[in-house]
Design an enzyme around this catalytic site. Structure first.
Site, PDB file in Angstrom:
ATOM      1  CB  CYS A   7      -3.671   3.015   5.398  1.00 56.92           C
ATOM      2  SG  CYS A   7      -3.557   4.733   6.166  1.00 56.92           S
ATOM      3  CG  ASN A  10      -7.473   7.914   8.756  1.00 54.86           C
ATOM      4  OD1 ASN A  10      -8.287   8.405   9.180  1.00 54.86           O
ATOM      5  ND2 ASN A  10      -7.401   7.881   7.366  1.00 54.86           N
ATOM      6  CB  CYS A  12       0.911   8.101   5.194  1.00 56.56           C
ATOM      7  SG  CYS A  12       2.017   8.743   6.477  1.00 56.56           S
ATOM      8  NE  ARG A  13      -0.120   3.005   4.111  1.00 55.46           N
ATOM      9  CZ  ARG A  13      -0.213   1.456   4.644  1.00 55.46           C
ATOM     10  NH1 ARG A  13       0.157   0.551   3.860  1.00 55.46           N
ATOM     11  NH2 ARG A  13      -0.516   1.360   5.831  1.00 55.46           N
ATOM     12  CB  SER A  14      -6.442   5.799   4.265  1.00 56.76           C
ATOM     13  OG  SER A  14      -6.107   6.164   5.680  1.00 56.76           O
ATOM     14  CG  ASP A 117       3.256   3.044   6.591  1.00 57.93           C
ATOM     15  OD1 ASP A 117       3.249   4.183   5.985  1.00 57.93           O
ATOM     16  OD2 ASP A 117       2.973   2.747   7.514  1.00 57.93           O
TER      17      ASP A 117
END
Length: 144
Positions: A7, A10, A12-14, A117
């Site tokens: 993401c 690095n 939140c999402r990934s 995001d």
């Protein structure tokens, strides 16, 4: 199999995607190694966002020991699949590809949509978790 989740920062999402995919792969007895990275360097060396840690924890997944890192060209050599969370991440990764082999390793986690995001909206972490989990299940079904 080695899979890299990517993401922007690095945090939140990934990290969620790394934790979810590793959790699901382990539950199915798959010998997969999952990692995550960001296309931006703002958070290198930090841990994941506390809201991602909390959301993952509520689902029995501990991502608190992950460390944020930057996506690097050598990741093309180390990973079989590089899964981007959105089209901007996808474009940034593909811009670093050295050849068609590198580019063929890269795709969106959610084949035809993005993982939004959640950074600016606390209420989005749970829906983002659910989207990522759905994408991870679909990926496992394709490749196990």
């Amino acid at each position: 199999m080695k899979i890299l989740m990517v993401c922007l920062g690095n945090i939140c999402r990934s990290p969620l995607a790394e934790g979810i995919m590793q959790h699901l792969a382990d539950k199915q007895g798959l010998n997969w190694e999952i990692d995550s990275a960001g296309t931006g360097d703002w958070h290198v060396g930090q841990g994941p966002d506390r809201r991602s840690v909390r959301t993952a924890g509520e689902h029995g997944i501990d991502i608190s020991r992950q460390i944020c890192r930057l996506f690097r060209r050598s990741d093309f050599d180390e990973f079989d699949h590089i899964l981007a969370m959105d089209r901007s991440n996808l474009s940034n990764i593909l811009a670093m590809a050295r050849n068609a082999n590198d580019a063929n390793k890269v795709s969106l986690l959610l084949v035809d949509q993005i993982v939004p995001d959640p950074y600016h909206d606390d209420r989005q972490f749970e829906p983002v978790f659910n989207l990522i989990e759905e994408g991870c299940h679909a990926f496992i079904d394709r490749y196990k």
